[in-house]
Motif scaffolding. Structure first.
Motif, PDB file in Angstrom:
ATOM      1  N   GLY A 212      39.640  43.953  44.859  1.00 31.14           N
ATOM      2  CA  GLY A 212      39.907  44.954  43.831  1.00 31.14           C
ATOM      3  C   GLY A 212      40.649  44.444  42.609  1.00 31.14           C
ATOM      4  O   GLY A 212      40.968  45.213  41.713  1.00 31.14           O
ATOM      5  N   ASN A 213      40.959  43.158  42.539  1.00 30.08           N
ATOM      6  CA  ASN A 213      41.691  42.588  41.405  1.00 30.08           C
ATOM      7  C   ASN A 213      40.844  41.465  40.792  1.00 30.08           C
ATOM      8  O   ASN A 213      40.569  40.462  41.455  1.00 30.08           O
ATOM      9  N   ASP A 214      40.455  41.618  39.528  1.00 32.21           N
ATOM     10  CA  ASP A 214      39.615  40.598  38.880  1.00 32.21           C
ATOM     11  C   ASP A 214      40.404  39.645  37.996  1.00 32.21           C
ATOM     12  O   ASP A 214      39.830  38.882  37.237  1.00 32.21           O
ATOM     13  N   ARG A 215      41.714  39.660  38.090  1.00 31.39           N
ATOM     14  CA  ARG A 215      42.531  38.758  37.265  1.00 31.39           C
ATOM     15  C   ARG A 215      42.848  37.470  38.018  1.00 31.39           C
ATOM     16  O   ARG A 215      43.094  37.476  39.216  1.00 31.39           O
ATOM     17  N   TRP A 216      42.848  36.387  37.250  1.00 37.08           N
ATOM     18  CA  TRP A 216      43.189  35.069  37.782  1.00 37.08           C
ATOM     19  C   TRP A 216      44.227  34.456  36.861  1.00 37.08           C
ATOM     20  O   TRP A 216      44.204  34.665  35.654  1.00 37.08           O
ATOM     21  N   TYR A 217      45.145  33.697  37.438  1.00 35.97           N
ATOM     22  CA  TYR A 217      46.205  33.044  36.676  1.00 35.97           C
ATOM     23  C   TYR A 217      45.950  31.538  36.614  1.00 35.97           C
ATOM     24  O   TYR A 217      45.631  30.916  37.627  1.00 35.97           O
ATOM     25  N   LEU A 218      46.125  30.982  35.406  1.00 33.95           N
ATOM     26  CA  LEU A 218      46.075  29.527  35.241  1.00 33.95           C
ATOM     27  C   LEU A 218      47.485  29.021  35.482  1.00 33.95           C
ATOM     28  O   LEU A 218      48.414  29.366  34.739  1.00 33.95           O
ATOM     29  N   LEU A 219      47.651  28.245  36.533  1.00 35.69           N
ATOM     30  CA  LEU A 219      48.979  27.765  36.911  1.00 35.69           C
ATOM     31  C   LEU A 219      49.291  26.464  36.200  1.00 35.69           C
ATOM     32  O   LEU A 219      48.446  25.583  36.081  1.00 35.69           O
ATOM     33  N   ALA A 220      50.517  26.369  35.746  1.00 32.06           N
ATOM     34  CA  ALA A 220      50.946  25.207  34.959  1.00 32.06           C
ATOM     35  C   ALA A 220      51.992  24.393  35.706  1.00 32.06           C
ATOM     36  O   ALA A 220      52.956  23.929  35.129  1.00 32.06           O
ATOM     37  N   ASP A 221      51.787  24.229  36.993  1.00 34.05           N
ATOM     38  CA  ASP A 221      52.724  23.460  37.813  1.00 34.05           C
ATOM     39  C   ASP A 221      52.298  22.003  37.944  1.00 34.05           C
ATOM     40  O   ASP A 221      52.624  21.347  38.905  1.00 34.05           O
ATOM     41  N   GLY A 222      51.541  21.521  36.982  1.00 32.36           N
ATOM     42  CA  GLY A 222      51.050  20.147  37.043  1.00 32.36           C
ATOM     43  C   GLY A 222      49.612  20.067  37.519  1.00 32.36           C
ATOM     44  O   GLY A 222      48.967  19.043  37.360  1.00 32.36           O
ATOM     45  N   THR A 223      49.108  21.142  38.105  1.00 31.01           N
ATOM     46  CA  THR A 223      47.743  21.120  38.607  1.00 31.01           C
ATOM     47  C   THR A 223      46.749  21.682  37.603  1.00 31.01           C
ATOM     48  O   THR A 223      45.596  21.303  37.601  1.00 31.01           O
ATOM     49  N   TRP A 224      47.172  22.604  36.757  1.00 33.74           N
ATOM     50  CA  TRP A 224      46.285  23.322  35.847  1.00 33.74           C
ATOM     51  C   TRP A 224      45.103  23.853  36.629  1.00 33.74           C
ATOM     52  O   TRP A 224      43.953  23.568  36.340  1.00 33.74           O
ATOM     53  N   ALA A 225      45.422  24.623  37.648  1.00 34.21           N
ATOM     54  CA  ALA A 225      44.411  25.207  38.518  1.00 34.21           C
ATOM     55  C   ALA A 225      44.524  26.722  38.488  1.00 34.21           C
ATOM     56  O   ALA A 225      45.539  27.273  38.072  1.00 34.21           O
TER      57      ALA A 225
END
Length: 118
Positions: free
Chosen positions: A88-101
């Motif tokens: 039910g959630n279509d949002r995704w976060y770009l993580l900036a912890d060194g992985t850029w995933a």
């Protein structure tokens, strides 16, 4: 350290290019939402997936898994986008912890304000 696929390198380059383009657009666009001190604002979230969160090279469950974060880990979020719907959630976060995933926002609880759109 893991080897990144061509798709991951492309996604990283595209994200970097977007930041450069935003900065080139002018001071007002580059600093929108930044704290008054001039320092870049960071956004954080806590992993809520009991079995841990898989990090992917694209904002969908078909993306290659490039890492993971354990339950209750604090992650740094760069921005958010719409992607594949996860429970039910279509949002995704770009993580900036060194992985850029990418991590599914369904399994990341915001700490404070939500991150800006990518």
């Amino acid at each position: 350290m893991f080897l990144r696929s061509p798709a991951t390198r492309f996604a990283t380059a595209a994200a970097t290019g977007a930041v450069v383009a935003l900065a080139a657009a002018g001071p007002a666009a580059a600093t929108a939402g930044a704290p008054e001190s001039g320092a870049e604002r960071t956004y954080q979230g806590r992993v809520t997936a009991r079995t841990g969160l898989l990090l992917r090279d694209a904002p969908n469950r078909g993306g290659t898994v490039v890492g993971s974060e354990p339950y209750n880990a604090i992650v740094t979020i760069y921005c958010r986008t719409r992607g594949e719907n996860v429970d039910g959630n279509d949002r995704w976060y770009l993580l900036a912890d060194g992985t850029w995933a990418w991590g599914a926002a369904r399994y990341i609880a915001n700490i404070g304000d939500p991150p800006p759109w990518c």
